[in-house]
Design an enzyme around this catalytic site. Structure first.
Site, short mmCIF file in Angstrom:
data_model
loop_
_atom_site.label_atom_id
_atom_site.label_comp_id
_atom_site.label_asym_id
_atom_site.label_seq_id
_atom_site.Cartn_x
_atom_site.Cartn_y
_atom_site.Cartn_z
N SER A 1 0.87 -1.25 -0.12
CA SER A 1 0.00 0.03 -0.19
C SER A 1 0.76 1.42 0.04
O SER A 1 0.35 2.25 -0.39
CB SER A 1 -0.74 -0.01 1.15
OG SER A 1 -1.98 -0.81 1.25
N GLU B 1 -4.71 18.43 5.87
CA GLU B 1 -5.80 17.49 5.55
C GLU B 1 -6.95 17.26 6.56
O GLU B 1 -6.77 18.03 7.52
CB GLU B 1 -5.14 16.14 5.05
CG GLU B 1 -4.45 16.12 4.04
CD GLU B 1 -3.72 14.69 3.72
OE1 GLU B 1 -3.88 13.59 4.67
OE2 GLU B 1 -2.65 14.72 2.99
N HIS C 1 -12.04 5.78 2.85
CA HIS C 1 -11.60 7.26 2.51
C HIS C 1 -12.89 7.74 1.71
O HIS C 1 -13.63 7.06 0.66
CB HIS C 1 -10.46 6.94 1.64
CG HIS C 1 -10.03 8.31 0.98
ND1 HIS C 1 -10.40 9.30 0.38
CD2 HIS C 1 -8.72 8.81 1.69
CE1 HIS C 1 -9.57 10.10 0.59
NE2 HIS C 1 -8.54 9.94 1.20
N HIS D 1 -10.37 1.91 3.02
CA HIS D 1 -8.96 2.69 3.00
C HIS D 1 -8.01 1.95 3.78
O HIS D 1 -6.87 1.90 3.43
CB HIS D 1 -9.32 4.09 3.01
CG HIS D 1 -7.95 4.95 2.82
ND1 HIS D 1 -7.13 4.60 1.50
CD2 HIS D 1 -7.24 5.74 3.64
CE1 HIS D 1 -6.34 5.70 1.79
NE2 HIS D 1 -6.41 6.07 2.93
N GLU E 1 0.16 -0.71 9.21
CA GLU E 1 -1.30 -1.11 9.28
C GLU E 1 -1.65 -2.22 9.96
O GLU E 1 -2.72 -2.50 10.46
CB GLU E 1 -2.08 -0.96 7.78
CG GLU E 1 -3.49 -0.83 7.84
CD GLU E 1 -3.92 -0.61 6.34
OE1 GLU E 1 -3.00 -0.18 5.45
OE2 GLU E 1 -5.13 -0.47 6.32
N ARG F 1 -8.62 6.86 12.10
CA ARG F 1 -7.12 7.38 11.96
C ARG F 1 -7.20 8.78 11.18
O ARG F 1 -8.14 9.09 10.29
CB ARG F 1 -6.41 6.50 10.96
CG ARG F 1 -5.06 7.14 10.60
CD ARG F 1 -4.16 6.28 9.76
NE ARG F 1 -4.70 6.04 8.65
CZ ARG F 1 -4.60 6.72 7.54
NH1 ARG F 1 -3.81 7.67 7.59
NH2 ARG F 1 -4.86 6.13 6.29
N SER G 1 -0.74 7.31 8.91
CA SER G 1 -0.32 6.03 8.99
C SER G 1 1.36 5.83 8.51
O SER G 1 1.90 5.05 8.98
CB SER G 1 -1.31 5.41 7.71
OG SER G 1 -1.15 6.08 6.68
C1 SIN Z 1 -5.02 10.88 1.29
O1 SIN Z 1 -3.93 11.28 0.56
O2 SIN Z 1 -6.13 11.35 1.31
C2 SIN Z 1 -4.83 9.61 2.01
C3 SIN Z 1 -3.83 9.94 3.24
C4 SIN Z 1 -4.07 9.04 4.24
O3 SIN Z 1 -4.75 8.15 4.01
O4 SIN Z 1 -3.75 9.53 5.30
#
Ligand code: SIN
Length: 547
Positions: free
Chosen positions: A61, A133, A254, A364, A388, A399, A404
């Site tokens: 991954s 994010e 996700h 995800h 993971e 999370r 991660s």
């Molecule tokens: C993303 O880029 O949205 C995934 C990043 C993540 O899973 O922490």
């Protein structure tokens, strides 16, 4: 309170006796960020390391990760703020000590990765570019190649591992079962290698310590951002060995995987959350920003909140996607900052500079896994878990974005330090303990994926979960001869069965576990569900309240 009719699962995978064996100091299973980082730190301790990986070294991954690595690298940011965001996302189930380790040790591990050769995006003055994010209240995500962070991390680690002649890499090696010494300590594994010469077929690698870094289990669903190798092999192996696993009901969906008819596989292209971090909006058919008003951070709310927001729209409209609108960010910016996303959407005929991107949630990340302490030790002496596959306690019920890769970096070092502190001599494995060994046919895989998606996906209920459990039990009655695809299907069945058992028991909605019939988080459920498999093949479940 607990599920009464817990199913029986295999205590070992039916396999031939090992036809070859070899020894190493430490065996690392898996070659993503967690496995390769562990291998490199173990080498700093002067140990010989063997890394086994299911297909090729880069096929896990890690290389698919887009957004980045969260770490406090801005002088105005603090570990306490990062910990706070992590704990809010984890909805009361994060272990504060594990989170402290993550946020305090993370920056040093990122700097080490840079010294190793990973090249992160920088401003003209040389400072690291930091983005934001979902769930983060500060800009603290380092990224590489715009949206190709995982690929760069994997490249740097891969090259470092190849430079070291004392790290032996065995590819095309599917791990089967754990070998244990007479005192119960892990002392190696059995595996199946599709190799040439002496190392072909079922063999054994004996080691003084074993590190599981096998990644996630996204392939239990029909759509996931995980590659086809993410079949829960490490969690299934740990269960068969009698180790504790925890929090497996918390599978993170996700919010934005790319929905396109031109991708005909279970793995769906990821549309990084960083795109929303840079200002892209989620809109429904009519162009309305439906996340506004649902959460103070709107599209940048924690992932479970956004995935649920999207799922509600899908239920209302019957559509299989909503849209991400990134048009206002401009062609030049999109091409420079998100080259991977632009390439994958354009390849499917969608130009994000001029068109809306169809997106929907996809499985995800497994927030739970093999239960570990702060040194990465599992409940079996000599067996460690990292990345993971592990449940270190940092993610709780959900999370936080970009934690991660960070977790893999931080806990891999702690594991190497712990192993170096007290490594026993190599022990001979005890004869395998009695207990049923069987495998299901490979054809179970797509059926299982459909079943899990239907009844144990983003939204769950007592009815949907009990129908899913019945269907899994039916699939578990089938038998096949041992071979790779059947072993993988058996691992998928094992982790799916435990997940459904946990999801049935947890009668509340918390983080990424969403129960239609129990819509709120309940104080009595503030704790962890633990599972073990005993030698009579019985799955047992227990509940541990938060301290
Ligand atoms: C993303 O880029 O949205 C995934 C990043 C993540 O899973 O922490």
């Amino acid at each position: 309170m607990f599920v009464a009719d817990l199913p029986e699962l295999p205590c070992r995978l039916a396999a031939a006796d090992p036809g070859w064996n070899e020894t190493t100091d430490v065996l690392v299973v898996g070659s993503g960020v967690a496995g390769l980082t562990a291998a490199l730190h173990l080498r700093e301790q002067g140990l010989h390391v063997t890394v086994v990986t299911k297909v090729n070294i880069d096929d896990g991954s890690t290389r698919w990760a887009q957004g980045g690595i969260a770490a406090v690298l801005d002088p105005l940011d603090t570990p306490a703020a990062h910990a706070n965001d992590t704990e809010i996302a984890g909805v009361g189930l994060c272990d504060p000590a594990a989170v402290r380790v993550l946020v305090e040790e993370g920056p040093a591990r990122v700097r080490e990765l840079i010294r190793l050769g990973a090249s992160f995006d920088r401003h003209a003055d040389g400072s690291l570019m930091l983005t934001r994010e979902g769930g983060h209240r500060a800009d603290r995500i380092v990224h590489a190649g715009g949206d190709a962070t995982g690929a760069e991390v994997q490249r740097a680690l891969h090259e470092a591992v190849h430079r070291d002649p004392w790290i032996r890499l065995v590819e095309h090696a599917l791990v089967l079962d754990l070998l244990r010494a007479p005192d119960g300590r892990a002392c190696g594994i059995t595996l199946h290698v599709l190799g040439e010469g002496s190392e072909d077929g079922v063999g054994a690698i004996l080691a003084r310590a074993v590190v599981l870094a096998t990644g996630g289990m996204g392939q239990i669903y029909s759509s996931t951002t995980n590659p086809s190798v993410s079949t829960g092999d490490g969690v299934a192996l740990a269960l068969r060995a009698g180790a504790l696993v925890s929090d497996v009901e918390f599978v993170q969906f996700h919010p934005t995987s790319f929905v396109t008819a031109s991708v005909n596989s279970v793995q769906r292209p990821l549309i990084s959350e960083a795109l929303r971090g840079e200002g892209a909006h989620l809109v429904d058919e009519s162009g309305t920003r439906f996340m506004v008003g649902q959460h103070e951070l709107a599209e940048l709310a924690p992932r479970d909140v956004v995935a649920k927001g999207i799922h509600r729209v899908l239920l209302e409209t019957g559509a299989d996607h909503v849209y991400l609108d990134a048009r206002h960010l401009g062609r030049e910016f999109l091409e420079q900052r998100f080259p991977t996303i632009v390439a994958s959407t354009r390849a499917a005929g969608v130009d994000p500079a001029t068109e809306l991107i169809p997106v929907a949630p996809a499985a995800h990340y497994a927030s739970g896994g093999v239960r570990t302490d702060l040194a990465g030790r599992t409940s079996i002496p000599g067996l460690y878990a990292c990345g993971e596959v592990a449940c270190t306690g940092v993610h709780g019920a959900n999370r936080l974005a970009s934690n991660s890769l960070l977790e893999g970096l931080v806990f891999a070092k702690r594991i190497a330090d712990d192993i170096a502190r007290e490594l026993p001599a190599q022990a001979d494995p005890a004869p395998a303990e009695p207990g049923p060994g069987w495998v299901v046919p490979a054809a179970v895989r797509p059926e299982l994926q459909r079943t899990m998606t239907r009844g144990a996906g983003v939204l769950r209920s007592a009815d949907s979960l009990s129908a899913t459990a019945k269907e899994l039990a039916r699939l578990a009655e089938q038998r096949d001869t041992p071979r790779n695809a059947a072993w993988e299907a058996t691992n998928l069945l094992t982790v799916a069965t435990v997940l459904v058992a946990a999801a049935r028991t947890r009668r509340e909605t918390r983080g990424c576990h969403w129960r239609e019939d129990f819509p709120g988080a309940e104080d009595e459920w503030r704790g962890h569900l633990l599972h073990t498999l005993d030698r009579q093949a019985r799955l047992t479940q227990s509940f541990e309240e938060m301290a």
